[in-house]
Design a protein around this motif. Structure first.
Motif, short mmCIF file in Angstrom:
data_model
loop_
_atom_site.label_atom_id
_atom_site.label_comp_id
_atom_site.label_asym_id
_atom_site.label_seq_id
_atom_site.Cartn_x
_atom_site.Cartn_y
_atom_site.Cartn_z
N LEU A 174 0.79 -1.14 -0.04
CA LEU A 174 0.02 -0.07 0.11
C LEU A 174 0.83 1.11 -0.05
O LEU A 174 0.61 2.21 -0.70
CB LEU A 174 -0.98 -0.12 1.02
CG LEU A 174 -1.96 1.21 1.42
CD1 LEU A 174 -2.67 1.48 0.14
CD2 LEU A 174 -2.69 1.20 2.68
N GLU A 175 1.96 1.13 0.99
CA GLU A 175 2.85 2.42 0.80
C GLU A 175 3.39 2.62 -0.56
O GLU A 175 3.27 3.77 -1.01
CB GLU A 175 3.97 2.36 1.86
CG GLU A 175 4.77 3.54 1.93
CD GLU A 175 6.24 3.33 2.81
OE1 GLU A 175 6.25 4.39 3.54
OE2 GLU A 175 6.63 2.20 2.62
N ARG A 176 3.91 1.33 -1.41
CA ARG A 176 4.53 1.41 -2.60
C ARG A 176 3.51 2.07 -3.65
O ARG A 176 3.89 2.94 -4.36
CB ARG A 176 5.09 0.08 -2.98
CG ARG A 176 5.67 0.28 -4.41
CD ARG A 176 6.61 -1.29 -4.68
NE ARG A 176 5.73 -2.52 -4.10
CZ ARG A 176 5.10 -3.29 -4.98
NH1 ARG A 176 4.83 -2.80 -6.17
NH2 ARG A 176 4.47 -4.27 -4.49
N ALA A 177 2.42 1.65 -3.35
CA ALA A 177 1.15 1.86 -4.31
C ALA A 177 0.86 3.59 -4.15
O ALA A 177 0.58 4.17 -5.00
CB ALA A 177 -0.15 1.38 -4.01
N LEU A 178 0.92 3.99 -2.87
CA LEU A 178 0.83 5.43 -2.92
C LEU A 178 2.05 6.25 -3.33
O LEU A 178 1.45 7.13 -4.15
CB LEU A 178 0.79 5.79 -1.34
CG LEU A 178 -0.41 5.48 -0.61
CD1 LEU A 178 -0.38 5.66 0.88
CD2 LEU A 178 -1.51 6.41 -0.81
N GLY A 179 2.98 5.85 -3.34
CA GLY A 179 4.31 6.56 -4.09
C GLY A 179 3.93 6.36 -5.58
O GLY A 179 4.14 7.54 -6.27
N LEU A 473 -6.36 3.68 -5.82
CA LEU A 473 -5.01 3.02 -5.64
C LEU A 473 -5.46 1.53 -6.28
O LEU A 473 -4.40 0.73 -6.12
CB LEU A 473 -4.72 3.07 -4.24
CG LEU A 473 -4.42 4.07 -3.38
CD1 LEU A 473 -3.91 3.81 -2.05
CD2 LEU A 473 -3.17 4.95 -4.09
N ALA A 474 -6.58 1.32 -6.68
CA ALA A 474 -6.97 -0.08 -7.12
C ALA A 474 -6.08 -0.58 -8.20
O ALA A 474 -5.44 -1.74 -8.16
CB ALA A 474 -8.36 -0.09 -7.50
N PRO A 475 -5.54 0.41 -9.23
CA PRO A 475 -4.76 -0.12 -10.25
C PRO A 475 -3.38 -0.59 -9.57
O PRO A 475 -2.80 -1.33 -10.32
CB PRO A 475 -4.53 1.07 -11.00
CG PRO A 475 -5.82 1.89 -10.93
CD PRO A 475 -6.07 1.77 -9.62
N TYR A 476 -3.08 -0.19 -8.68
CA TYR A 476 -1.57 -0.60 -8.02
C TYR A 476 -1.73 -1.58 -7.02
O TYR A 476 -0.60 -2.07 -6.61
CB TYR A 476 -1.23 0.87 -7.34
CG TYR A 476 -1.21 2.30 -8.65
CD1 TYR A 476 -0.11 2.17 -9.16
CD2 TYR A 476 -2.05 2.73 -8.43
CE1 TYR A 476 0.04 3.58 -10.13
CE2 TYR A 476 -2.02 4.13 -9.30
CZ TYR A 476 -0.88 4.30 -10.06
OH TYR A 476 -1.11 5.36 -10.78
N MET A 477 -2.72 -1.99 -6.60
CA MET A 477 -2.91 -3.10 -5.58
C MET A 477 -3.03 -4.53 -6.24
O MET A 477 -3.41 -5.46 -5.32
CB MET A 477 -3.85 -2.55 -4.74
CG MET A 477 -3.48 -1.46 -3.89
SD MET A 477 -2.06 -1.57 -2.60
CE MET A 477 -2.67 -2.88 -1.45
N GLY A 478 -3.08 -4.55 -7.39
CA GLY A 478 -3.34 -5.96 -8.03
C GLY A 478 -4.62 -6.75 -7.70
O GLY A 478 -4.62 -7.81 -7.35
N GLY A 479 -5.68 -5.90 -7.43
CA GLY A 479 -6.87 -6.40 -7.08
C GLY A 479 -7.36 -6.38 -5.58
O GLY A 479 -8.45 -6.82 -5.34
N VAL A 480 -6.28 -6.29 -4.70
CA VAL A 480 -6.40 -6.24 -3.29
C VAL A 480 -7.54 -4.98 -3.05
O VAL A 480 -7.01 -3.99 -3.25
CB VAL A 480 -5.19 -6.15 -2.65
CG1 VAL A 480 -5.61 -6.03 -1.04
CG2 VAL A 480 -4.39 -7.46 -2.79
N GLN A 481 -8.55 -5.14 -2.50
CA GLN A 481 -9.53 -4.18 -2.12
C GLN A 481 -9.64 -3.94 -0.55
O GLN A 481 -10.10 -2.75 -0.25
CB GLN A 481 -11.00 -4.53 -2.53
CG GLN A 481 -11.13 -4.70 -4.00
CD GLN A 481 -12.37 -5.14 -4.44
OE1 GLN A 481 -13.36 -5.38 -3.73
NE2 GLN A 481 -12.95 -4.88 -5.81
#
Length: 488
Positions: A174-179, A473-481
């Motif tokens: 999640l932190e990586r996705a935010l960046g 952030l959905a596109p960066y989390m590989g489907g994790v909601q």
């Protein structure tokens, strides 16, 4: 860095600006230091001019075969030559004293900056409230993170000490996705150029953006020590100096206390020689960047840009390192105040007449991050007494943190005028004017990734301890909601 000529032209305006920052008048002191510099310069130049004049007189005397007169003039030249180094040293010292004093004075606030001595004088500029029901209270981020087993402060402390954290699993993702989300937003929609800069910089770069010398204790310095056999041949003719010098190097290399030996050297060496001795303890010193503002702004140091190149807009996602000197007892739990954290930085280089407009644009770019994450926030205009050292005007964005029940800073956007440009000698050549002028620099968080993670965790927390992933952030989390908490 301030322009001493501008201070001379309007000392009252300079002192009034400093008074707004809570400082005493300094114009008279600075003008006196400049007078001393001018006098030292005049003395050194006068010495050289007299020697040049005497050289012509000697030539005339020799041509006239007046050897007595020639000898008399040559003796005067020798005397002036002996005096020259001291005059040049005095000139350099006077210039250094003035420069050091100017470098220690903060930037002047813009006229539209609110009056005030501290954060209590800050004024709300605007705010954004989410459409969904805003969570008014809840668990703090570290309670959520530790309960899930994905945020480990104890392991970080065993490795690195206090004010570090280990993130694991989907929380690390999640932190990586935010960046990545922030970088894509600023490069794809806001027109910033992504940069992957060094995170180790030299003294000159830190001075350029005003982290040095005033905030030395807030930084992490990395030193590369030279081996103890390194020597300088100039000291071979002075056995005592050579012995002390090598002892300093030996102690510095093995980690001993070189202080007493340095004191002996300081008594017998000139200031410049002693400074060289201190520096030669290390093959080179670098600083871990406290923010990507440092390398991004220094991209234009010692350069002259064409007006058509402006504005330049840079962004970078980097680790940042801060010693947090003076913050003992503040935010000791959790990730709010860490020695190491990730941040997306925004830097703009503009012509002076466009910097105010660019400041508003930068603020809007940073706000867009929080709007897309659907996080409530407010923008505060900092008062004169609460602004950063290099800033002319600053907006702080404060995001709502339900775990603390308050707003906390997540971004700071500042316009610095030509304050940093003077320290970096960064200029541009206007089309409609002769000669190069200093650029204006701006910087802002776009935004602090760690604090964004905190805000997402606290604002998107669920009663079962899980955290819902914002749709942006959905596109960066590989489907994790949803980041699941541990079963209770």
């Amino acid at each position: 860095m301030h322009d001493i000529r501008a201070i001379r032209e309007n000392p009252d305006a300079f002192d009034h600006a400093l008074q707004r920052r809570g400082l005493s008048p300094l114009a008279a002191e600075l003008i006196a230091l400049d007078d001393a510099r001018k006098a030292a310069t005049s003395a050194a130049q006068g010495n050289q001019e007299r020697r040049n004049g005497l050289a012509k007189e000697i030539g005339a005397a020799k041509k006239a075969r007046d050897e007595a007169r020639a000898a008399e003039l040559m003796a005067e030249v020798a005397r002036l030559k002996d005096e020259g180094p001291a005059l040049e040293a005095a000139q350099a010292q006077a210039a250094k004293v003035l420069d050091d004093r100017l470098a220690a004075i903060p930037n002047r606030p813009n006229p539209d900056v609110p009056e005030g001595a501290d954060e209590h004088g800050n004024v709300e500029y605007r705010r954004f409230d989410v459409a969904r029901p805003r969570l008014e209270a809840g668990a703090q981020h570290f309670e959520i993170g530790e309960a899930s087993g994905l945020m480990d402060f104890e392991a970080a402390s065993r490795m690195s000490g206090a004010r570090f954290v280990v993130l694991k699993g989907q929380l690390a993702r999640l932190e990586r996705a935010l960046g990545q989300f922030m970088l894509d937003l600023h490069t794809g929609e806001h027109g910033y150029t992504e940069v992957a800069p060094p995170i180790l910089v030299r003294d000159e770069a830190m001075f350029g953006t005003a982290q040095l010398p005033k905030f030395r204790d807030d930084q992490f310095r990395i030193d590369q020590k030279r081996p103890p056999w390194y020597d300088v041949t100039r000291y071979q003719a002075h056995p005592e100096l050579a012995r002390d010098y090598n002892e300093v190097l030996r102690l510095g290399f093995v980690g001993g206390d070189a202080g007493p030996v340095l004191l002996r050297l300081k008594k017998v060496l000139s200031p410049s020689e002693y400074e060289e001795i201190e520096r030669s303890l290390f093959g080179g010193s670098h600083w871990l960047i406290p923010t990507a503002e440092v390398p991004l702004t220094n991209l234009v140091r010692e350069s002259i840009l064409a007006e058509d190149e402006l504005p330049l807009r840079f962004t970078a996602l980097t680790p940042c390192f801060r010693a947090e000197a003076g913050s003992a007892g503040r935010d000791t739990r959790g990730m709010l105040r860490q020695h190491q954290f990730n941040k997306v930085e925004l830097v703009s280089i503009t012509a002076p007449e466009r910097s105010a407009e660019e400041h508003e644009r930068m603020l809007t770019c940073a706000e867009t991050v929080l709007k897309k994450l659907d996080l409530a926030y407010r923008v505060m205009t900092l008062c004169a007494g609460d602004m950063g050292f290099a800033s002319q005007k600053t907006y702080d964005i404060e995001v709502w943190m339900p775990g603390q029940g308050t707003f906390r800073e997540i971004s700071s956007c500042s316009v610095c005028g030509d304050f940093q440009a003077r320290r970096m000698n960064a200029r541009y050549r206007p089309k409609a004017a002769k000669g190069a002028q200093f650029v204006h620099t701006l910087n802002g968080s776009g935004i602090a990734v760690g604090r964004a993670l905190i805000a997402v965790m606290e604002n998107y927390q669920n009663p079962d301890g899980s955290v819902t992933v914002p749709s942006a952030l959905a596109p960066y989390m590989g489907g994790v909601q949803r980041i699941e908490g541990r079963p209770s």
